[in-house]
Design an enzyme around this catalytic site. Structure first.
Site, mmCIF file in Angstrom:
data_model
loop_
_atom_site.group_PDB
_atom_site.id
_atom_site.type_symbol
_atom_site.label_atom_id
_atom_site.label_comp_id
_atom_site.label_asym_id
_atom_site.label_seq_id
_atom_site.Cartn_x
_atom_site.Cartn_y
_atom_site.Cartn_z
ATOM 1 C CG ASP A 115 -22.985 -6.399 -28.232
ATOM 2 O OD1 ASP A 115 -22.789 -6.084 -29.583
ATOM 3 O OD2 ASP A 115 -22.562 -5.612 -27.298
ATOM 4 C CE LYS A 162 -22.614 -1.328 -26.264
ATOM 5 N NZ LYS A 162 -21.888 -2.702 -26.579
HETATM 6 P P1 NAP Z 1 -16.044 -1.586 -20.203
HETATM 7 O O1 NAP Z 1 -17.372 -2.014 -19.262
HETATM 8 O O2 NAP Z 1 -15.420 -0.195 -19.935
HETATM 9 O O3 NAP Z 1 -15.270 -2.693 -19.662
HETATM 10 C C1 NAP Z 1 -13.622 -2.658 -19.843
HETATM 11 C C2 NAP Z 1 -13.245 -3.829 -19.170
HETATM 12 O O4 NAP Z 1 -11.737 -3.821 -19.847
HETATM 13 C C3 NAP Z 1 -12.913 -4.164 -17.860
HETATM 14 O O5 NAP Z 1 -13.013 -5.229 -17.467
HETATM 15 C C4 NAP Z 1 -11.630 -3.453 -17.548
HETATM 16 O O6 NAP Z 1 -10.784 -4.272 -16.417
HETATM 17 C C5 NAP Z 1 -10.718 -4.185 -18.653
HETATM 18 N N1 NAP Z 1 -9.486 -3.467 -19.136
HETATM 19 C C6 NAP Z 1 -9.623 -2.172 -19.817
HETATM 20 N N2 NAP Z 1 -8.155 -2.028 -19.917
HETATM 21 C C7 NAP Z 1 -7.490 -3.004 -19.568
HETATM 22 C C8 NAP Z 1 -5.934 -3.246 -19.548
HETATM 23 N N3 NAP Z 1 -5.291 -2.721 -19.963
HETATM 24 N N4 NAP Z 1 -5.544 -4.460 -19.177
HETATM 25 C C9 NAP Z 1 -6.640 -5.280 -18.587
HETATM 26 N N5 NAP Z 1 -8.114 -5.034 -18.394
HETATM 27 C C10 NAP Z 1 -8.454 -3.986 -19.125
HETATM 28 O O7 NAP Z 1 -16.167 -1.999 -21.693
HETATM 29 P P2 NAP Z 1 -17.259 -2.804 -22.576
HETATM 30 O O8 NAP Z 1 -18.367 -2.336 -22.801
HETATM 31 O O9 NAP Z 1 -17.353 -4.144 -21.858
HETATM 32 O O10 NAP Z 1 -16.378 -3.302 -23.928
HETATM 33 C C11 NAP Z 1 -15.215 -3.725 -23.955
HETATM 34 C C12 NAP Z 1 -14.536 -3.957 -25.255
HETATM 35 O O11 NAP Z 1 -15.436 -4.530 -26.181
HETATM 36 C C13 NAP Z 1 -14.560 -2.265 -25.818
HETATM 37 O O12 NAP Z 1 -13.410 -2.138 -26.507
HETATM 38 C C14 NAP Z 1 -15.759 -2.492 -26.999
HETATM 39 O O13 NAP Z 1 -15.436 -1.409 -27.785
HETATM 40 C C15 NAP Z 1 -15.598 -3.821 -27.361
HETATM 41 N N6 NAP Z 1 -16.883 -4.332 -27.976
HETATM 42 C C16 NAP Z 1 -16.805 -4.744 -29.259
HETATM 43 C C17 NAP Z 1 -18.007 -5.241 -29.933
HETATM 44 C C18 NAP Z 1 -18.181 -5.537 -31.199
HETATM 45 O O14 NAP Z 1 -19.023 -5.648 -31.888
HETATM 46 N N7 NAP Z 1 -16.840 -5.887 -31.842
HETATM 47 C C19 NAP Z 1 -19.219 -5.211 -29.011
HETATM 48 C C20 NAP Z 1 -19.072 -4.797 -27.788
HETATM 49 C C21 NAP Z 1 -18.109 -4.430 -27.221
HETATM 50 P P3 NAP Z 1 -11.217 -3.607 -14.872
HETATM 51 O O15 NAP Z 1 -12.472 -4.050 -14.530
HETATM 52 O O16 NAP Z 1 -10.230 -4.110 -14.033
HETATM 53 O O17 NAP Z 1 -10.994 -2.072 -15.108
#
Ligand code: NAP
Length: 285
Positions: free
Chosen positions: A111, A74
Protein backbone atom coordinates in the site's frame (compact mmCIF):
# COMPACT_ATOMS: atom_id res chain seq x y z
CA UNK A 1 -12.40 -9.03 -22.15
CA UNK A 2 -12.13 -12.77 -22.83
CA UNK A 3 -11.40 -15.13 -19.96
CA UNK A 4 -7.91 -16.68 -20.25
CA UNK A 5 -7.88 -20.42 -21.01
CA UNK A 6 -7.20 -22.60 -17.98
CA UNK A 7 -4.48 -25.23 -18.51
CA UNK A 8 -2.73 -27.75 -16.31
CA UNK A 9 -0.01 -25.16 -15.67
CA UNK A 10 -2.21 -22.16 -14.83
CA UNK A 11 -0.80 -20.09 -11.95
CA UNK A 12 -3.56 -19.28 -9.46
CA UNK A 13 -3.63 -16.22 -7.21
CA UNK A 14 -6.44 -14.13 -5.79
CA UNK A 15 -7.86 -11.72 -3.27
CA UNK A 16 -9.37 -12.64 0.09
CA UNK A 17 -11.78 -10.45 2.01
CA UNK A 18 -15.17 -10.36 3.71
CA UNK A 19 -17.00 -9.08 1.79
CA UNK A 20 -14.99 -9.57 -1.40
CA UNK A 21 -17.62 -9.24 -4.12
CA UNK A 22 -16.97 -5.51 -4.52
CA UNK A 23 -13.22 -5.96 -5.13
CA UNK A 24 -11.80 -4.51 -8.34
CA UNK A 25 -8.60 -6.58 -8.00
CA UNK A 26 -9.84 -9.53 -10.14
CA UNK A 27 -10.70 -7.11 -12.95
CA UNK A 28 -7.27 -5.44 -12.76
CA UNK A 29 -5.12 -8.57 -12.48
CA UNK A 30 -7.03 -10.60 -15.08
CA UNK A 31 -6.81 -7.72 -17.58
CA UNK A 32 -3.05 -7.61 -17.04
CA UNK A 33 -2.79 -11.42 -17.37
CA UNK A 34 -4.69 -11.41 -20.64
CA UNK A 35 -2.69 -8.50 -22.10
CA UNK A 36 0.62 -10.15 -21.11
CA UNK A 37 -0.47 -13.59 -22.41
CA UNK A 38 0.40 -15.16 -19.04
CA UNK A 39 -1.04 -18.59 -18.19
CA UNK A 40 -2.52 -17.41 -14.89
CA UNK A 41 -5.78 -16.54 -13.22
CA UNK A 42 -6.82 -14.31 -10.31
CA UNK A 43 -9.93 -15.17 -8.33
CA UNK A 44 -11.88 -13.80 -5.32
CA UNK A 45 -12.06 -15.81 -2.09
CA UNK A 46 -14.64 -14.97 0.58
CA UNK A 47 -14.20 -17.20 3.64
CA UNK A 48 -16.42 -16.54 6.64
CA UNK A 49 -15.17 -13.69 8.83
CA UNK A 50 -13.95 -16.17 11.47
CA UNK A 51 -12.50 -18.59 8.92
CA UNK A 52 -9.50 -16.72 7.55
CA UNK A 53 -6.76 -18.61 9.42
CA UNK A 54 -8.11 -22.04 8.41
CA UNK A 55 -8.46 -20.87 4.82
CA UNK A 56 -4.98 -19.33 4.52
CA UNK A 57 -3.17 -22.08 6.42
CA UNK A 58 -4.82 -24.58 4.05
CA UNK A 59 -3.00 -22.94 1.15
CA UNK A 60 0.49 -23.55 2.59
CA UNK A 61 2.64 -25.33 0.02
CA UNK A 62 1.96 -23.09 -2.92
CA UNK A 63 -0.94 -24.69 -4.85
CA UNK A 64 -2.25 -21.13 -4.83
CA UNK A 65 0.72 -18.82 -5.47
CA UNK A 66 -0.48 -15.94 -3.36
CA UNK A 67 -3.23 -13.71 -2.09
CA UNK A 68 -3.99 -10.07 -1.81
CA UNK A 69 -5.66 -9.45 1.52
CA UNK A 70 -8.35 -6.89 2.18
CA UNK A 71 -10.63 -5.99 5.10
CA UNK A 72 -11.00 -7.42 7.69
CA UNK A 73 -8.08 -9.86 7.37
CA UNK A 74 -4.97 -7.67 7.00
CA UNK A 75 -3.83 -8.01 10.62
CA UNK A 76 -4.64 -11.74 10.73
CA UNK A 77 -2.61 -12.21 7.53
CA UNK A 78 0.40 -10.59 9.17
CA UNK A 79 -0.01 -12.79 12.25
CA UNK A 80 0.08 -16.10 10.40
CA UNK A 81 3.07 -15.30 8.17
CA UNK A 82 6.47 -16.92 8.77
CA UNK A 83 8.41 -14.09 7.12
CA UNK A 84 7.33 -10.45 7.24
CA UNK A 85 8.71 -7.54 5.17
CA UNK A 86 9.75 -4.29 6.85
CA UNK A 87 6.80 -2.55 5.13
CA UNK A 88 4.24 -5.02 6.51
CA UNK A 89 5.83 -4.83 9.96
CA UNK A 90 5.69 -1.02 9.93
CA UNK A 91 2.06 -1.00 8.74
CA UNK A 92 1.18 -3.76 11.24
CA UNK A 93 -0.89 -5.21 8.39
CA UNK A 94 -0.30 -7.35 5.29
CA UNK A 95 -2.08 -6.88 1.97
CA UNK A 96 0.00 -9.55 0.22
CA UNK A 97 0.75 -13.18 1.12
CA UNK A 98 2.97 -15.42 -0.98
CA UNK A 99 2.82 -19.20 -0.40
CA UNK A 100 6.23 -20.80 -0.91
CA UNK A 101 6.58 -24.45 -1.98
CA UNK A 102 8.28 -25.33 1.34
CA UNK A 103 5.12 -24.37 3.25
CA UNK A 104 6.24 -20.96 4.46
CA UNK A 105 4.08 -17.88 4.08
CA UNK A 106 5.67 -14.52 3.27
CA UNK A 107 3.80 -11.30 4.13
CA UNK A 108 4.29 -7.92 2.52
CA UNK A 109 2.45 -4.62 2.31
CA UNK A 110 2.42 -2.77 -1.02
CA UNK A 111 0.00 0.00 0.00
CA UNK A 112 2.86 2.40 0.76
CA UNK A 113 4.36 1.89 -2.70
CA UNK A 114 0.89 2.37 -4.19
CA UNK A 115 0.36 5.59 -2.27
CA UNK A 116 3.70 7.12 -3.35
CA UNK A 117 3.22 6.03 -6.98
CA UNK A 118 -0.30 7.51 -7.10
CA UNK A 119 1.05 10.84 -5.78
CA UNK A 120 3.83 10.82 -8.40
CA UNK A 121 1.41 10.06 -11.24
CA UNK A 122 -1.50 12.36 -10.37
CA UNK A 123 0.45 15.20 -8.69
CA UNK A 124 3.60 15.46 -10.87
CA UNK A 125 6.43 17.25 -9.08
CA UNK A 126 5.05 16.51 -5.61
CA UNK A 127 7.91 15.78 -3.23
CA UNK A 128 7.12 14.13 0.14
CA UNK A 129 10.27 15.80 1.50
CA UNK A 130 8.86 19.29 0.84
CA UNK A 131 6.84 19.65 4.05
CA UNK A 132 4.82 18.01 6.83
CA UNK A 133 2.06 15.66 5.69
CA UNK A 134 -1.28 15.23 7.47
CA UNK A 135 -2.73 11.72 7.40
CA UNK A 136 -6.36 11.38 8.48
CA UNK A 137 -7.15 8.10 10.24
CA UNK A 138 -5.28 5.71 12.50
CA UNK A 139 -6.14 2.29 11.07
CA UNK A 140 -3.83 0.03 9.08
CA UNK A 141 -4.05 2.21 5.96
CA UNK A 142 -3.03 5.35 7.87
CA UNK A 143 -0.23 3.58 9.71
CA UNK A 144 1.15 2.13 6.45
CA UNK A 145 0.91 5.52 4.75
CA UNK A 146 2.71 7.26 7.63
CA UNK A 147 5.52 4.68 7.55
CA UNK A 148 5.92 4.98 3.77
CA UNK A 149 5.90 8.79 3.87
CA UNK A 150 8.53 8.91 6.64
CA UNK A 151 10.66 6.41 4.68
CA UNK A 152 10.29 8.65 1.61
CA UNK A 153 11.71 11.58 3.59
CA UNK A 154 8.65 13.47 4.85
CA UNK A 155 10.00 15.83 7.54
CA UNK A 156 6.95 15.19 9.75
CA UNK A 157 3.74 13.16 9.61
CA UNK A 158 0.70 14.38 11.54
CA UNK A 159 -1.73 11.56 12.34
CA UNK A 160 -5.17 13.16 12.71
CA UNK A 161 -7.87 10.87 14.07
CA UNK A 162 -11.35 11.00 15.57
CA UNK A 163 -10.14 8.78 18.41
CA UNK A 164 -6.97 10.51 19.62
CA UNK A 165 -5.71 7.49 21.58
CA UNK A 166 -5.46 5.46 18.36
CA UNK A 167 -3.43 8.22 16.68
CA UNK A 168 -1.14 8.33 19.72
CA UNK A 169 -0.68 4.57 19.55
CA UNK A 170 0.35 4.78 15.88
CA UNK A 171 2.78 7.61 16.64
CA UNK A 172 4.31 5.64 19.52
CA UNK A 173 4.61 2.47 17.45
CA UNK A 174 6.26 4.14 14.45
CA UNK A 175 8.44 6.61 16.32
CA UNK A 176 10.41 9.17 14.35
CA UNK A 177 9.01 12.54 13.37
CA UNK A 178 5.34 11.80 13.87
CA UNK A 179 2.72 13.57 15.96
CA UNK A 180 -0.84 12.67 16.93
CA UNK A 181 -3.72 15.17 16.68
CA UNK A 182 -7.46 14.94 17.34
CA UNK A 183 -9.80 15.45 14.37
CA UNK A 184 -11.24 18.44 16.21
CA UNK A 185 -7.78 20.05 15.93
CA UNK A 186 -7.42 19.34 12.20
CA UNK A 187 -7.20 23.03 11.26
CA UNK A 188 -3.96 23.35 13.25
CA UNK A 189 -2.67 20.05 11.87
CA UNK A 190 -3.27 21.21 8.27
CA UNK A 191 -1.25 24.45 8.67
CA UNK A 192 1.80 24.48 6.40
CA UNK A 193 1.40 20.91 5.09
CA UNK A 194 2.59 19.66 1.70
CA UNK A 195 -0.29 17.17 1.53
CA UNK A 196 -3.45 16.01 3.29
CA UNK A 197 -4.27 12.32 2.86
CA UNK A 198 -7.58 10.77 3.90
CA UNK A 199 -6.93 7.24 5.17
CA UNK A 200 -10.24 6.94 7.02
CA UNK A 201 -13.19 5.04 5.63
CA UNK A 202 -15.39 8.17 5.81
CA UNK A 203 -16.68 9.15 2.36
CA UNK A 204 -17.32 5.58 1.23
CA UNK A 205 -20.51 5.39 -0.84
CA UNK A 206 -23.50 6.12 1.35
CA UNK A 207 -21.42 7.45 4.28
CA UNK A 208 -21.05 11.11 5.11
CA UNK A 209 -18.11 13.42 4.39
CA UNK A 210 -15.23 13.74 6.81
CA UNK A 211 -15.45 16.84 8.97
CA UNK A 212 -12.02 18.18 8.03
CA UNK A 213 -11.33 21.89 7.30
CA UNK A 214 -9.33 21.58 4.06
CA UNK A 215 -9.36 25.38 3.68
CA UNK A 216 -6.82 25.46 6.55
CA UNK A 217 -4.22 23.74 4.32
CA UNK A 218 -1.96 25.81 2.05
CA UNK A 219 -3.29 26.45 -1.48
CA UNK A 220 -0.43 24.43 -3.01
CA UNK A 221 -1.08 21.37 -0.79
CA UNK A 222 -1.97 18.13 -2.57
CA UNK A 223 -5.14 16.43 -1.30
CA UNK A 224 -5.52 12.67 -1.62
CA UNK A 225 -8.31 10.26 -0.68
CA UNK A 226 -7.72 6.51 -0.38
CA UNK A 227 -11.46 5.87 -0.78
CA UNK A 228 -12.36 5.32 -4.47
CA UNK A 229 -16.10 4.56 -4.29
CA UNK A 230 -17.18 7.13 -5.39
CA UNK A 231 -14.11 8.07 -7.43
CA UNK A 232 -14.56 11.72 -6.48
CA UNK A 233 -15.47 11.55 -2.80
CA UNK A 234 -17.13 14.53 -1.05
CA UNK A 235 -13.66 15.17 0.49
CA UNK A 236 -11.96 15.34 -2.94
CA UNK A 237 -14.84 17.41 -4.35
CA UNK A 238 -14.29 19.99 -1.59
CA UNK A 239 -10.55 20.00 -2.33
CA UNK A 240 -11.21 20.53 -6.04
CA UNK A 241 -13.63 23.36 -5.25
CA UNK A 242 -10.78 24.99 -3.28
CA UNK A 243 -8.51 24.61 -6.34
CA UNK A 244 -6.25 21.98 -4.72
CA UNK A 245 -4.47 19.32 -6.80
CA UNK A 246 -6.10 15.99 -5.99
CA UNK A 247 -5.11 12.31 -6.11
CA UNK A 248 -7.71 9.52 -6.01
CA UNK A 249 -7.80 6.14 -4.31
CA UNK A 250 -8.27 4.24 -7.58
CA UNK A 251 -4.76 5.22 -8.69
CA UNK A 252 -3.42 3.92 -5.37
CA UNK A 253 -5.38 0.68 -5.78
CA UNK A 254 -3.88 0.09 -9.23
CA UNK A 255 -0.35 1.00 -8.14
CA UNK A 256 -0.44 -1.24 -5.04
CA UNK A 257 -1.61 -4.08 -7.30
CA UNK A 258 1.45 -3.87 -9.58
CA UNK A 259 4.05 -5.29 -7.14
CA UNK A 260 1.56 -8.02 -6.13
CA UNK A 261 1.18 -9.04 -9.78
CA UNK A 262 4.95 -9.32 -10.08
CA UNK A 263 5.13 -11.43 -6.90
CA UNK A 264 2.46 -13.83 -8.22
CA UNK A 265 3.33 -14.11 -11.91
CA UNK A 266 7.04 -13.24 -12.02
CA UNK A 267 6.97 -10.11 -14.14
CA UNK A 268 5.66 -6.55 -13.91
CA UNK A 269 2.19 -5.83 -15.34
CA UNK A 270 2.05 -4.92 -19.03
CA UNK A 271 1.53 -1.28 -19.92
CA UNK A 272 -0.60 -1.90 -23.03
CA UNK A 273 -3.90 -2.29 -21.17
CA UNK A 274 -5.61 0.71 -19.53
CA UNK A 275 -6.81 -0.91 -16.30
CA UNK A 276 -7.81 2.48 -14.89
CA UNK A 277 -10.34 2.90 -17.72
CA UNK A 278 -11.68 -0.63 -17.08
CA UNK A 279 -11.97 0.03 -13.34
CA UNK A 280 -13.67 3.39 -13.90
CA UNK A 281 -16.22 1.68 -16.15
CA UNK A 282 -16.85 -0.90 -13.42
CA UNK A 283 -17.33 1.95 -10.94
CA UNK A 284 -19.88 3.51 -13.30
CA UNK A 285 -17.68 6.54 -14.09
P1 NAP B 1 -9.75 0.88 9.57
O1 NAP B 1 -8.62 0.15 10.22
O2 NAP B 1 -11.15 0.40 9.76
O3 NAP B 1 -9.64 2.41 10.06
C1 NAP B 1 -10.68 3.28 9.81
C2 NAP B 1 -10.30 4.70 10.25
O4 NAP B 1 -11.31 5.57 9.77
C3 NAP B 1 -10.21 4.88 11.76
O5 NAP B 1 -9.11 5.74 12.04
C4 NAP B 1 -11.54 5.58 12.10
O6 NAP B 1 -11.46 6.45 13.20
C5 NAP B 1 -11.75 6.40 10.85
N1 NAP B 1 -13.15 6.75 10.58
C6 NAP B 1 -14.12 5.94 10.09
N2 NAP B 1 -15.26 6.64 9.92
C7 NAP B 1 -15.01 7.92 10.29
C8 NAP B 1 -15.77 9.11 10.34
N3 NAP B 1 -17.05 9.13 9.94
N4 NAP B 1 -15.18 10.25 10.75
C9 NAP B 1 -13.89 10.24 11.14
N5 NAP B 1 -13.09 9.15 11.12
C10 NAP B 1 -13.64 7.99 10.70
O7 NAP B 1 -9.56 0.92 7.98
P2 NAP B 1 -8.19 0.89 7.14
O8 NAP B 1 -7.84 -0.50 6.80
O9 NAP B 1 -7.18 1.74 7.80
O10 NAP B 1 -8.69 1.57 5.76
C11 NAP B 1 -9.13 2.92 5.73
C12 NAP B 1 -9.69 3.23 4.34
O11 NAP B 1 -8.63 3.20 3.37
C13 NAP B 1 -10.75 2.21 3.86
O12 NAP B 1 -11.80 2.93 3.26
C14 NAP B 1 -9.98 1.40 2.83
O13 NAP B 1 -10.84 0.86 1.83
C15 NAP B 1 -9.05 2.44 2.25
N6 NAP B 1 -7.86 1.86 1.60
C16 NAP B 1 -7.70 2.11 0.25
C17 NAP B 1 -6.59 1.58 -0.37
C18 NAP B 1 -6.40 1.88 -1.85
O14 NAP B 1 -5.60 1.19 -2.50
N7 NAP B 1 -7.06 2.87 -2.41
C19 NAP B 1 -5.66 0.81 0.31
C20 NAP B 1 -5.86 0.59 1.68
C21 NAP B 1 -6.98 1.12 2.31
P3 NAP B 1 -11.59 5.92 14.73
O15 NAP B 1 -10.23 5.36 15.08
O16 NAP B 1 -11.94 7.12 15.50
O17 NAP B 1 -12.67 4.86 14.71
Amino acid sequence: MTRPAITGATVVAGVVGAPVRHSLSPLIHNAWLEAAGIDGIYVPFGPPADGFEAFANGLRGGAVRGLNVTLPFKEAALALADKVSAQARAANAANLLVFEADGTVVADNTDGLGLLAALTIQAPGFDPRSGPIAVLGAGGAARGAAAALLAAGAPQVRIVNRTLAKAEAVAAALGGSIVACPLTGAARAFAGVAAVINATSAGLSGQGDLDAPLEASPSQAVVMDMVYKPLVTPFLARAQALGRRTVDGLEMLIRQAAPSFEAFYGRPPPSEVDVRALAMKALGQ
